[in-house]
Design a protein around this motif. Structure first.
Motif, PDB file in Angstrom:
ATOM      1  N   VAL A  17       0.843  -1.203   0.000  1.00 15.30           N
ATOM      2  CA  VAL A  17       0.000   0.000   0.000  1.00 15.30           C
ATOM      3  C   VAL A  17       0.877   1.251   0.000  1.00 15.30           C
ATOM      4  O   VAL A  17       0.634   2.200  -0.745  1.00 15.30           O
ATOM      5  N   VAL A  18       1.918   1.242   0.830  1.00 15.08           N
ATOM      6  CA  VAL A  18       2.833   2.386   0.900  1.00 15.08           C
ATOM      7  C   VAL A  18       3.517   2.606  -0.444  1.00 15.08           C
ATOM      8  O   VAL A  18       3.641   3.743  -0.915  1.00 15.08           O
ATOM      9  N   GLU A  19       3.957   1.525  -1.061  1.00 15.46           N
ATOM     10  CA  GLU A  19       4.645   1.612  -2.350  1.00 15.46           C
ATOM     11  C   GLU A  19       3.714   2.166  -3.424  1.00 15.46           C
ATOM     12  O   GLU A  19       4.097   3.045  -4.221  1.00 15.46           O
ATOM     13  N   ILE A  20       2.486   1.675  -3.454  1.00 13.62           N
ATOM     14  CA  ILE A  20       1.503   2.140  -4.435  1.00 13.62           C
ATOM     15  C   ILE A  20       1.144   3.605  -4.200  1.00 13.62           C
ATOM     16  O   ILE A  20       1.110   4.422  -5.125  1.00 13.62           O
ATOM     17  N   GLU A  21       0.914   3.956  -2.934  1.00 12.02           N
ATOM     18  CA  GLU A  21       0.544   5.335  -2.606  1.00 12.02           C
ATOM     19  C   GLU A  21       1.665   6.308  -2.952  1.00 12.02           C
ATOM     20  O   GLU A  21       1.407   7.412  -3.460  1.00 12.02           O
ATOM     21  N   ALA A  22       2.916   5.912  -2.717  1.00  6.92           N
ATOM     22  CA  ALA A  22       4.051   6.811  -2.962  1.00  6.92           C
ATOM     23  C   ALA A  22       4.104   7.266  -4.406  1.00  6.92           C
ATOM     24  O   ALA A  22       4.465   8.411  -4.693  1.00  6.92           O
ATOM     25  N   ILE A  23       3.729   6.395  -5.319  1.00  5.48           N
ATOM     26  CA  ILE A  23       3.800   6.733  -6.744  1.00  5.48           C
ATOM     27  C   ILE A  23       2.490   7.337  -7.249  1.00  5.48           C
ATOM     28  O   ILE A  23       2.492   8.375  -7.919  1.00  5.48           O
ATOM     29  N   LEU A  24       1.365   6.720  -6.921  1.00  6.00           N
ATOM     30  CA  LEU A  24       0.098   7.187  -7.481  1.00  6.00           C
ATOM     31  C   LEU A  24      -0.426   8.468  -6.824  1.00  6.00           C
ATOM     32  O   LEU A  24      -1.189   9.210  -7.447  1.00  6.00           O
ATOM     33  N   SER A  25       0.003   8.752  -5.589  1.00  3.59           N
ATOM     34  CA  SER A  25      -0.484   9.974  -4.933  1.00  3.59           C
ATOM     35  C   SER A  25       0.036  11.230  -5.634  1.00  3.59           C
ATOM     36  O   SER A  25      -0.548  12.310  -5.490  1.00  3.59           O
ATOM     37  N   ALA A 196       0.851   5.556 -13.582  1.00  7.87           N
ATOM     38  CA  ALA A 196       0.807   6.971 -13.211  1.00  7.87           C
ATOM     39  C   ALA A 196       0.842   7.873 -14.433  1.00  7.87           C
ATOM     40  O   ALA A 196       0.187   8.927 -14.469  1.00  7.87           O
ATOM     41  N   SER A 197       1.607   7.475 -15.455  1.00  6.77           N
ATOM     42  CA  SER A 197       1.686   8.288 -16.672  1.00  6.77           C
ATOM     43  C   SER A 197       0.345   8.349 -17.382  1.00  6.77           C
ATOM     44  O   SER A 197       0.040   9.339 -18.054  1.00  6.77           O
ATOM     45  N   GLN A 198      -0.473   7.315 -17.214  1.00  9.28           N
ATOM     46  CA  GLN A 198      -1.800   7.308 -17.824  1.00  9.28           C
ATOM     47  C   GLN A 198      -2.809   8.106 -17.022  1.00  9.28           C
ATOM     48  O   GLN A 198      -3.799   8.611 -17.551  1.00  9.28           O
ATOM     49  N   LEU A 199      -2.553   8.233 -15.708  1.00 13.15           N
ATOM     50  CA  LEU A 199      -3.466   8.966 -14.834  1.00 13.15           C
ATOM     51  C   LEU A 199      -3.153  10.461 -14.795  1.00 13.15           C
ATOM     52  O   LEU A 199      -3.978  11.273 -14.413  1.00 13.15           O
ATOM     53  N   ALA A 200      -1.931  10.802 -15.196  1.00 14.99           N
ATOM     54  CA  ALA A 200      -1.503  12.210 -15.113  1.00 14.99           C
ATOM     55  C   ALA A 200      -2.330  13.099 -16.033  1.00 14.99           C
ATOM     56  O   ALA A 200      -2.755  12.682 -17.104  1.00 14.99           O
TER      57      ALA A 200
END
Length: 200
Positions: A17-25, A196-200
């Motif tokens: 969760v921490v790893e995912i949040e660090a990038i997607l947040s 993340a590049s797709q969500l940006a």
């Protein structure tokens, strides 16, 4: 009522969760990330997809439906060995028959590769991370290339890490890397960056 400001992460692994949040947040600054287990005790869905992305989608959709969250993310990953035609692949966690038995899985891997020359022991870890937003589905993919050793080395990590020599750290196995080092080269890191590049 559907919660549109929470991303449910379909895992019981707090580190994930921490790893995912660090990038997607970085691209989703106004939402909070919560592990599925924090929202209730839900049964695991049957992962019967034909590839990593399909299984990740099964987990994300299940988390979405179980919690009522509008946003959900899930990943599926595994080891793909060239000399074994991509096996164990989606069956990585249960390859030797018992889910999560790392020792048995590693023993089977070594046995399967006994007669394979060092030059032909190429492999990669693959990760597919699926993000669902209502009915929308986005998929990020990432790989970590390397080779399979002959003797386990290192006490960090889990799964096949003691036998996997990443191309980016040729003098150390994945299990000999510190967590932050592993995260910088991992297949999940690359898949999350893709997403993340797709969500940006």
């Amino acid at each position: 009522m559907v919660d549109k400001n929470t991303v449910v992460v379909a895992t019981g692994n707090a580190h994930k969760v921490v790893e995912i949040e660090a990038i997607l947040s970085r691209v989703l600054p106004d939402v909070r990330f919560v592990a599925l287990g924090e929202l209730g005790d839900f049964p695991d869905p049957v992962e019967d997809g034909e590839d990593f992305a399909a299984n990740a989608l099964i987990k994300a959709r299940a988390a979405q439906e179980q919690t009522g969250c509008y946003l959900a993310v899930a990943d599926d990953s595994g080891l793909c060995v060239d000399a074994l035609d991509g096996a164990p692949g989606i069956y990585s966690a249960r390859w030797a028959g018992e889910h999560g038995n790392d020792e048995a899985n590693n023993e089977k891997l070594l046995a399967e590769l006994t007669d394979v020359a060092d030059a032909d022991r190429g492999a990669h870890f693959h990760s597919s991370v699926v993000f669902v937003r209502g009915d929308e589905v986005l998929v990020g993919n990432g790989d970590c290339p390397g080779t399979i050793g002959r003797v386990p080395r290192g006490n960090n990590g889990f799964g096949y890490d003691p036998l996997f020599w990443p191309d980016e750290t040729p003098s150390r196995t994945m299990a000999e890397l510190a967590l932050d080092e592993k995260n910088r080269i991992s297949h999940r890191f690359h898949a999350l960056e893709d997403l993340a590049s797709q969500l940006a």
